[in-house]
Design a protein around this motif. Structure first.
Motif, PDB file in Angstrom:
ATOM      1  N   CYS A 183     -17.395   7.001  35.352  1.00  0.00           N
ATOM      2  CA  CYS A 183     -18.798   7.214  35.038  1.00  0.00           C
ATOM      3  C   CYS A 183     -19.574   5.992  35.542  1.00  0.00           C
ATOM      4  CB  CYS A 183     -18.942   7.375  33.524  1.00  0.00           C
ATOM      5  SG  CYS A 183     -20.657   7.493  32.979  1.00  0.00           S
ATOM      6  N   TYR A 185     -22.407   4.862  34.508  1.00  0.00           N
ATOM      7  CA  TYR A 185     -23.228   4.209  33.490  1.00  0.00           C
ATOM      8  C   TYR A 185     -22.387   3.222  32.678  1.00  0.00           C
ATOM      9  CZ  TYR A 185     -26.559   7.699  34.901  1.00  0.00           C
ATOM     10  OH  TYR A 185     -27.405   8.458  35.652  1.00  0.00           O
ATOM     11  N   TRP A 193     -16.207   3.363  31.516  1.00  0.00           N
ATOM     12  CA  TRP A 193     -16.494   2.603  32.739  1.00  0.00           C
ATOM     13  C   TRP A 193     -15.562   1.404  32.899  1.00  0.00           C
ATOM     14  CZ3 TRP A 193     -18.692  -2.398  32.248  1.00  0.00           C
ATOM     15  CH2 TRP A 193     -19.177  -2.722  30.983  1.00  0.00           C
ATOM     16  N   CYS A 200     -16.524   6.046  40.281  1.00  0.00           N
ATOM     17  CA  CYS A 200     -16.446   7.502  40.078  1.00  0.00           C
ATOM     18  C   CYS A 200     -15.702   8.128  41.242  1.00  0.00           C
ATOM     19  CB  CYS A 200     -17.842   8.110  40.115  1.00  0.00           C
ATOM     20  SG  CYS A 200     -18.761   7.794  38.661  1.00  0.00           S
ATOM     21  N   ASP A 224     -14.331  16.252  32.274  1.00  0.00           N
ATOM     22  CA  ASP A 224     -15.141  15.160  32.860  1.00  0.00           C
ATOM     23  C   ASP A 224     -16.237  14.663  31.921  1.00  0.00           C
ATOM     24  OD1 ASP A 224     -13.700  16.475  34.701  1.00  0.00           O
ATOM     25  OD2 ASP A 224     -15.326  16.896  36.070  1.00  0.00           O
ATOM     26  N   ASP A 225     -16.551  13.366  32.064  1.00  0.00           N
ATOM     27  CA  ASP A 225     -17.598  12.789  31.222  1.00  0.00           C
ATOM     28  C   ASP A 225     -18.955  13.384  31.550  1.00  0.00           C
ATOM     29  OD1 ASP A 225     -16.213  10.581  29.652  1.00  0.00           O
ATOM     30  OD2 ASP A 225     -15.474  10.312  31.683  1.00  0.00           O
ATOM     31  N   ASN A 226     -19.218  13.616  32.824  1.00  0.00           N
ATOM     32  CA  ASN A 226     -20.452  14.304  33.228  1.00  0.00           C
ATOM     33  C   ASN A 226     -20.105  15.242  34.377  1.00  0.00           C
ATOM     34  OD1 ASN A 226     -23.018  15.187  33.827  1.00  0.00           O
ATOM     35  ND2 ASN A 226     -23.716  13.248  34.691  1.00  0.00           N
ATOM     36  N   GLN A 229     -22.217  15.201  37.478  1.00  0.00           N
ATOM     37  CA  GLN A 229     -22.476  13.917  38.144  1.00  0.00           C
ATOM     38  C   GLN A 229     -22.741  14.116  39.645  1.00  0.00           C
ATOM     39  OE1 GLN A 229     -22.675  10.972  36.526  1.00  0.00           O
ATOM     40  NE2 GLN A 229     -23.280  10.040  38.466  1.00  0.00           N
ATOM     41  N   ARG A 255     -24.614  14.973  31.059  1.00  0.00           N
ATOM     42  CA  ARG A 255     -25.750  14.157  30.613  1.00  0.00           C
ATOM     43  C   ARG A 255     -27.001  15.017  30.664  1.00  0.00           C
ATOM     44  NH1 ARG A 255     -26.025   8.298  31.009  1.00  0.00           N
ATOM     45  NH2 ARG A 255     -28.173   8.575  31.733  1.00  0.00           N
TER      46      ARG A 255
END
Ligand code: B12
Length: 444
Positions: A183, A185, A193, A200, A224-226, A229, A255
């Motif tokens: 990620c 961020y 992170w 990423c 997946d986190d986002n 993305q 997000r």
């Protein structure tokens, strides 16, 4: 104890992927969450190496597993891996843990197991912590896998015997699919992170769809986190799924700013079966959002909710409760969640996870080092309200925002919630809405 373990117990994807890397070795996955008996497996399978995974709350259990393994046969090599072990290897600084694999496990674990078999020098393997003269020694860090398409497909069949024990929210036996890692961020409360070194990487759309095509289940959860993305890739995955005519119910995390950027993409995904999106709303006041370094706004969260509602997608909205809140703050959050019509609100207490910026900042104020309490429902930081009152308010958050009976009936009729999940969901809710269940674990 009260916890989110009743909300999701998905297949052990990390272990299925690692098993695929061990070509030429006999591999078995023992899922202790599903009631598997460790002693029985050790006796029957007689492993030479035992690998164990887990997050922070599982760290104490990971240690007792290694202890039990060594007590059974001290010649078995024990290896710990995953987020917590990677970010806090010092927590595994005991003779019962021979090796810790730091970060991605695919190549490191394969090299380690091969070296153990052939008697090669394991200290030449990058990305491990081993023991020398009773102390931990780290080898140079392992480079991240350059192309995720090179990672093997998970060996899902290794957990066939546990399938009926897996669930995710309302759904039984979902398939977990990882399509990206990392990620960009740097939220203060998150360790992702750090774990992926701020980088990423993405599997190609073709590879993702090839993985989806192999699924035998009804529900696909992207880990997946986002997931959004890389918008172009998300769009390509959608069009490939549409072309192949695959029919699943999809769950993903995204997000809110990604959602707002491409409402057209949300519409397309809704059309091929996207059912729920988990959004980390985190806060409902702009100034508190800034403190988290989330680089997002409350206004964007609200716009994303509007887009999802317009497309009939359920929102799993996650909010962070500050231990320093007073009753009025809880009241304000209840009102806010109701206003936004969030189908599945989730409230977690701000928890400094090892490896995060927050952990560094709060280390000296932690009220406990018992990792079993790092379950996001207990406060491990001092609370402003006395604990019984704080937990009464946590319980109140859930009881005042839970889905109404009418809504529930509608979802049962439409098939959005299967009847088979009712008893489990009722159990989770009765636990989360009762202050005693939070306090129970604090008693000696
Ligand atoms: C999908 C996901 C979920 C799902 C499913 C959770 C689950 N139990 O599987 C849901 C939405 C339910 C969820 C909920 C929660 N989650 Co979550 N989740 C994730 C996420 C995004 C992906 C996890 C995943 O499947 N990865 C794919 C696998 C393949 O990767 P992996 O496990 O890391 O394995 C690799 C390596 O770690 C290593 N490895 C792992 N194990 C082992 C073992 C050995 C022996 C070896 C050699 C190597 C090795 O090799 C693997 C391949 O490279 C991660 C963040 C992330 N990007 O990792 C957070 C994450 C795991 N979640 C986290 C948390 C805190 C939670 C919650 C407690 C929080 C909350 N606010 O609700 C709840 C807990 C609920 C529960 N029942 O577990 C934290 C855990 C951090 C920690 N130190 O404990 C993470 C890391 C996010 C973060 N904020 O930092 N989560």
């Amino acid at each position: 104890m009260v916890g989110f373990t009743r909300i999701a117990r998905p297949e052990p994807l990390a272990l299925e992927i690692l098993a695929s890397c061990l070509e030429g070795h006999d591999v078995r996955i023992a899922d202790l969450r599903a009631g598997e008996d460790l002693g029985h497996v050790l006796q029957e399978f007689e492993p030479q190496v035992v690998g164990v995974t887990g997050y922070t709350i599982h760290a104490p259990r990971m240690l007792t597993i290694c202890q039990e393994v060594k007590a059974h046969n001290s010649l078995i090599t024990t290896v710990a891996g995953g987020h917590h072990a990677s970010l806090s290897p010092e927590d595994f600084d005991v003779p019962d843990v021979d090796y810790i694999v730091i970060g991605e496990g695919e190549r490191t674990f394969q090299e380690l197991v091969d070296a153990l078999e052939t008697g090669q020098d394991v200290t030449q393997i990058d990305g491990i912590v081993h023991r020398q003269h009773g102390a931990q020694v780290a080898t140079p860090p392992r480079e991240l896998i350059a192309d995720l398409d090179d990672t093997p497909l998970p060996r899902r069949e290794l957990v066939d015997r546990y399938r009926s024990d897996y669930f995710f929210q309302f759904w039984s036996s979902p398939a977990l699919i990882e399509t990206a890692r990392g990620c960009p961020y740097k939220c203060t409360f998150c360790s992702v992170w750090k774990f992926y070194q701020g980088k990423c990487r993405f599997k190609s759309a073709e590879r993702v769809v090839a993985e989806v095509e192999r699924v035998n289940e009804e529900v696909v959860c992207f880990t997946d986190d986002n997931f959004l993305q890389d918008m172009r890739r998300a769009e390509k995955i959608e069009s490939l799924i549409r072309e192949t005519g695959l029919k699943f119910r999809y769950w993903l995390q995204a997000r809110s700013d990604s959602i707002v950027r491409r409402p057209d993409l949300i519409e397309k995904w809704a059309d091929i079966g996207l059912s729920t999106i988990l959004i980390g709303f985190e806060k409902f006041r702009e100034e508190e959002m800034t403190d988290l370094n989330k680089r997002n706004t409350v206004a964007t969260n609200e716009e994303a909710s509007r887009i999802l509602r317009a497309n009939g997608i359920d929102i799993w909205g996650a909010f962070i409760v500050d231990p320093l809140w007073e009753r009025a703050d809880f009241d304000a959050l209840i009102e806010y969640v109701r206003k936004l019509h969030i189908s599945f609100p989730q409230f977690t207490v701000l928890t400094p996870l090892p490896g995060t910026q927050l952990f560094q900042e709060k280390l000296h104020t932690l009220t406990t080092h018992d990792y079993e309490l790092f379950d996001f429902l207990h406060s491990v930081l001092p609370t402003k309200l006395p604990l019984p009152e704080f937990y009464e308010n946590m319980a109140r958050l859930y009881s005042n925002t839970a889905m109404t009976v009418e809504e529930l009936k509608r979802k049962l009729r439409s098939g959005d919630i299967p009847h088979s999940s009712l008893r489990r969901i009722k159990g989770v809710l009765s636990e989360l809405t009762c202050k005693e269940s939070y306090l129970h674990t604090l008693e000696p």
